[in-house]
Design a protein around this motif. Structure first.
Motif, PDB file in Angstrom:
ATOM      1  N   GLY A  72       1.000  -1.149   0.010  1.00 27.08           N
ATOM      2  CA  GLY A  72      -0.129  -0.061   0.003  1.00 27.08           C
ATOM      3  C   GLY A  72       0.796   1.291  -0.092  1.00 27.08           C
ATOM      4  N   GLY A  73       0.370   2.500   0.182  1.00 33.11           N
ATOM      5  CA  GLY A  73       1.142   3.732   0.440  1.00 33.11           C
ATOM      6  C   GLY A  73       1.175   4.171  -0.997  1.00 33.11           C
ATOM      7  N   LEU A  74       2.502   5.231  -1.195  1.00 34.98           N
ATOM      8  CA  LEU A  74       2.505   5.686  -2.280  1.00 34.98           C
ATOM      9  C   LEU A  74       4.062   5.685  -3.035  1.00 34.98           C
ATOM     10  CD1 LEU A  74       1.121   9.167  -1.032  1.00 34.98           C
ATOM     11  CD2 LEU A  74       0.084   7.346  -2.358  1.00 34.98           C
ATOM     12  N   PHE A  75       4.911   4.679  -2.204  1.00 39.21           N
ATOM     13  CA  PHE A  75       6.099   4.862  -2.675  1.00 39.21           C
ATOM     14  C   PHE A  75       6.944   3.316  -2.765  1.00 39.21           C
ATOM     15  CE2 PHE A  75       5.584   8.217   0.438  1.00 39.21           C
ATOM     16  CZ  PHE A  75       5.758   9.197  -0.424  1.00 39.21           C
ATOM     17  N   ILE A  76       7.812   3.205  -3.926  1.00 38.30           N
ATOM     18  CA  ILE A  76       8.656   2.174  -3.998  1.00 38.30           C
ATOM     19  C   ILE A  76      10.116   2.654  -4.128  1.00 38.30           C
ATOM     20  CG2 ILE A  76       9.458   0.564  -5.841  1.00 38.30           C
ATOM     21  CD1 ILE A  76       6.716   0.508  -7.187  1.00 38.30           C
ATOM     22  N   TRP A  77      10.675   1.760  -3.176  1.00 46.75           N
ATOM     23  CA  TRP A  77      12.107   2.062  -2.686  1.00 46.75           C
ATOM     24  C   TRP A  77      12.983   1.123  -3.582  1.00 46.75           C
ATOM     25  CZ3 TRP A  77      14.827   5.577  -0.329  1.00 46.75           C
ATOM     26  CH2 TRP A  77      16.342   5.327   0.165  1.00 46.75           C
ATOM     27  N   GLY A  78      14.016   1.785  -4.312  1.00 42.70           N
ATOM     28  CA  GLY A  78      14.970   1.160  -5.114  1.00 42.70           C
ATOM     29  C   GLY A  78      16.485   1.004  -4.425  1.00 42.70           C
ATOM     30  N   GLY A 107      23.242   6.767  -4.792  1.00 32.30           N
ATOM     31  CA  GLY A 107      21.848   6.873  -5.299  1.00 32.30           C
ATOM     32  C   GLY A 107      21.708   8.260  -5.826  1.00 32.30           C
ATOM     33  N   PHE A 108      22.504   9.158  -5.325  1.00 36.40           N
ATOM     34  CA  PHE A 108      22.187  10.869  -5.412  1.00 36.40           C
ATOM     35  C   PHE A 108      22.767  10.831  -6.707  1.00 36.40           C
ATOM     36  CE2 PHE A 108      24.332  14.889  -5.562  1.00 36.40           C
ATOM     37  CZ  PHE A 108      23.473  15.647  -5.375  1.00 36.40           C
ATOM     38  N   LYS A 109      23.974  10.145  -7.289  1.00 39.76           N
ATOM     39  CA  LYS A 109      24.479  10.445  -8.476  1.00 39.76           C
ATOM     40  C   LYS A 109      23.715   9.797  -9.464  1.00 39.76           C
ATOM     41  CE  LYS A 109      29.418  10.848  -6.852  1.00 39.76           C
ATOM     42  NZ  LYS A 109      30.604  10.035  -6.793  1.00 39.76           N
ATOM     43  N   LEU A 110      22.985   8.769  -9.180  1.00 42.31           N
ATOM     44  CA  LEU A 110      22.011   8.074 -10.156  1.00 42.31           C
ATOM     45  C   LEU A 110      21.017   8.972 -10.286  1.00 42.31           C
ATOM     46  CD1 LEU A 110      20.864   5.720 -11.859  1.00 42.31           C
ATOM     47  CD2 LEU A 110      19.644   4.864  -9.863  1.00 42.31           C
ATOM     48  N   CYS A 111      20.453   9.580  -9.342  1.00 39.86           N
ATOM     49  CA  CYS A 111      19.198  10.462  -9.598  1.00 39.86           C
ATOM     50  C   CYS A 111      19.805  11.647 -10.402  1.00 39.86           C
ATOM     51  CB  CYS A 111      18.746  10.768  -8.352  1.00 39.86           C
ATOM     52  SG  CYS A 111      17.660   9.550  -7.434  1.00 39.86           S
ATOM     53  N   VAL A 117      13.836  10.939  -6.086  1.00 40.04           N
ATOM     54  CA  VAL A 117      14.328  11.284  -4.754  1.00 40.04           C
ATOM     55  C   VAL A 117      15.481  10.584  -4.307  1.00 40.04           C
ATOM     56  CG1 VAL A 117      14.346  12.409  -2.461  1.00 40.04           C
ATOM     57  CG2 VAL A 117      12.438  12.384  -4.105  1.00 40.04           C
ATOM     58  N   PRO A 118      16.804  10.842  -4.316  1.00 46.86           N
ATOM     59  CA  PRO A 118      17.911  10.099  -3.564  1.00 46.86           C
ATOM     60  C   PRO A 118      17.845   9.759  -2.336  1.00 46.86           C
ATOM     61  CG  PRO A 118      18.628  12.440  -3.843  1.00 46.86           C
ATOM     62  CD  PRO A 118      17.139  12.290  -4.470  1.00 46.86           C
ATOM     63  N   GLY A 119      18.291   8.544  -1.989  1.00 49.25           N
ATOM     64  CA  GLY A 119      18.090   8.092  -0.634  1.00 49.25           C
ATOM     65  C   GLY A 119      19.021   8.675   0.339  1.00 49.25           C
ATOM     66  N   ASN A 120      19.829   9.326   0.249  1.00 45.22           N
ATOM     67  CA  ASN A 120      20.589  10.391   0.998  1.00 45.22           C
ATOM     68  C   ASN A 120      19.587  11.380   1.879  1.00 45.22           C
ATOM     69  OD1 ASN A 120      21.053  11.788  -1.362  1.00 45.22           O
ATOM     70  ND2 ASN A 120      22.146  13.096  -0.279  1.00 45.22           N
ATOM     71  N   ALA A 121      18.804  11.814   1.170  1.00 45.52           N
ATOM     72  CA  ALA A 121      17.943  12.750   1.757  1.00 45.52           C
ATOM     73  C   ALA A 121      17.072  12.236   3.021  1.00 45.52           C
ATOM     74  CB  ALA A 121      16.751  13.288   0.708  1.00 45.52           C
ATOM     75  N   PHE A 122      17.154  10.816   3.037  1.00 46.18           N
ATOM     76  CA  PHE A 122      16.512  10.284   4.216  1.00 46.18           C
ATOM     77  C   PHE A 122      17.181   9.883   5.040  1.00 46.18           C
ATOM     78  CE2 PHE A 122      14.015   9.720   0.047  1.00 46.18           C
ATOM     79  CZ  PHE A 122      12.928  10.425   0.149  1.00 46.18           C
ATOM     80  N   LEU A 123      18.432  10.012   5.236  1.00 46.54           N
ATOM     81  CA  LEU A 123      19.410   9.536   6.226  1.00 46.54           C
ATOM     82  C   LEU A 123      19.112  10.420   7.396  1.00 46.54           C
ATOM     83  CD1 LEU A 123      22.347   8.428   3.924  1.00 46.54           C
ATOM     84  CD2 LEU A 123      20.419   7.166   4.798  1.00 46.54           C
ATOM     85  N   GLY A 158      20.137   4.087  -2.232  1.00 48.53           N
ATOM     86  CA  GLY A 158      18.737   3.813  -2.578  1.00 48.53           C
ATOM     87  C   GLY A 158      18.365   5.075  -3.178  1.00 48.53           C
ATOM     88  N   PHE A 159      17.008   5.193  -3.627  1.00 49.25           N
ATOM     89  CA  PHE A 159      16.130   6.117  -4.251  1.00 49.25           C
ATOM     90  C   PHE A 159      14.509   5.846  -4.243  1.00 49.25           C
ATOM     91  CE2 PHE A 159      17.823   3.231  -7.401  1.00 49.25           C
ATOM     92  CZ  PHE A 159      16.457   3.063  -8.373  1.00 49.25           C
ATOM     93  N   ARG A 160      13.935   6.682  -3.986  1.00 50.63           N
ATOM     94  CA  ARG A 160      12.364   6.799  -3.883  1.00 50.63           C
ATOM     95  C   ARG A 160      11.930   6.947  -5.081  1.00 50.63           C
ATOM     96  NH1 ARG A 160       8.881  10.645  -0.152  1.00 50.63           N
ATOM     97  NH2 ARG A 160       8.933  11.385  -2.320  1.00 50.63           N
TER      98      ARG A 160
END
Length: 396
Positions: A323-329, A337-341, A352-358, A367-369
């Motif tokens: 459920g919800g709204l997000f998939i995490w890669g 993940g930041f460079k990938l984004c 959204v790059p994963g480092n934003a959520f650390l 990771g990335f969202r």
């Protein structure tokens, strides 16, 4: 002139998600970066009818000041729904209506945290909460997750070795950003650890009614007999995010303190939208509306998972949220993940790059969202194909 900004604010960084919104002025960019429900799910016709009735019959109330605690009928409706439908809340609890779920996080932190106190969070976690915690001078400790939610063995390790822990922050159902859901067993363990080490729990649960498959899991608050759990909820994900109508269910003593904080913040939440939600709940079937939203979002979730499997290198893993709204890669270890984004943005796709959520603002995440509720089915396919092309180049 040189402005001397407060130390605790000067050190804060802008929200990565809000910054990403700046690239969305380009109409060619496909946004997988948002956190809103599909706009076609907004009950526009029903709200228009209710709004007309409010201005025709109750304009004095809706245009005047209200109480800080919130519009009384909406508070009572919220308490009744939580208690009867989800067995959440006791006679010792009360509700305050907040300006979005974000304000519950902010007010509770302001109420409880002295500078230097510790807040334990899931890793990764919601950036809006992390920045709220930082703004009040809290120290953050992240606890890694697996597919069943926060690791309880690692949580106990933190609690047993860290001084001045005030509360544990969790998004147990369809977590932002990972989409994961904490199992019932771990929820029970979480509550037992909170009791053992005498800390509070802030249960942030804005997505829990957006379930597309599987059986609902009891809220942590529903198992709370000591007033140890503070429950943050919202009407944003089931009615409309722009109305900014959230709520907090907690022990009356905590609510009374949060009321004082709110009085020096915004006095009270917008009266018109409080009344609009309340009248909507009176007149229409919210559960039927949520069922329609879930049917719509499930189609999009399935489409994105299928497209990711089709286009993206299998070395990149993705969560399968119920459920919800997000998939995490997650990229293979060692990749950023930041460079990938950044590279994905060049192909007119925003995520959204994963480092934003650390909890560590300077940390690196693989990771990335991705958000599946906002883009069209056609754009989901296009975006995932572009992500796949970018990943193929990136992993070389």
């Amino acid at each position: 002139m040189e402005y001397k900004i407060a130390d605790h604010i000067a050190a804060m960084k802008p929200s990565a998600i809000r910054e990403i919104f700046k690239v969305l002025v380009d109409p060619e960019v496909i946004a997988l970066s948002a956190g809103s429900p599909d706009s076609s799910a907004y009950p526009v016709k029903e709200m228009a009818e209710v709004g007309d009735e409010i201005f025709a019959n109750e304009f004095v109330t809706t245009l005047g000041y209200g109480t800080t605690e919130g519009y009384t009928p909406l508070r009572e409706q919220t308490k009744k729904r939580l208690r009867e439908k989800y067995q959440t809340g006791t006679d010792d609890d009360d509700v305050i209506i907040t300006t979005g779920g974000q304000q519950t996080i902010s007010l509770f932190t302001q109420t409880m945290i002295n500078k230097g106190d510790v807040i334990v969070c899931e890793e990764p976690s919601f950036i809006g909460a992390l920045n709220a915690f930082r703004s009040f001078g809290a120290q953050l400790k992240g606890v890694p997750m697996d597919d069943d939610g926060m690791r309880m063995d690692l949580l106990e390790e933190v609690l047993s070795t860290t001084k001045n822990v005030k509360f544990i922050y969790v998004i147990p159902t369809f977590q932002n950003p990972s989409g994961r859901t904490m199992t019932l067993e771990r929820r029970k363990q979480l509550l037992e650890l909170a009791k053992k080490y005498d800390v509070l729990i802030l249960e942030d649960n804005p997505y829990f009614e957006l379930r597309y498959e599987g059986e609902p899991v009891a809220t942590v608050k529903s198992m709370d007999t000591e007033g140890r759990v503070v429950y943050a909820g919202s009407y944003s994900k089931v009615l409309s995010p722009g109305m900014r109508i959230g709520f907090c269910l907690a022990n009356k003593e905590i609510i009374n303190r949060m009321v004082v904080c709110k009085q020096v913040s915004d006095v009270h939440t917008n009266m018109y939208f409080q009344m609009l939600v309340s009248k909507y709940l009176d007149k229409y079937d919210l559960d039927a509306h949520i069922k329609e939203i879930c049917e719509l979002h499930k189609i999009k979730r399935d489409a994105m998972l299928k497209a990711l499997e089709k286009y993206v290198d299998p070395r990149v893993t993705f969560t399968h949220p119920n459920g919800g709204l997000f998939i995490w890669g997650e990229l293979p270890k060692g990749y950023d993940g930041f460079k990938l984004c950044q590279e994905i943005t060049k192909k007119k796709v925003a995520c959204v790059p994963g480092n934003a959520f650390l909890t560590d603002e300077n940390g690196v995440s693989n990771g990335f969202r991705l958000n599946f509720s906002m883009p069209s089915l056609e754009n989901i396919e296009i975006a995932c194909q572009r992500i796949g092309e970018t990943v193929a180049e990136f992993l070389k």
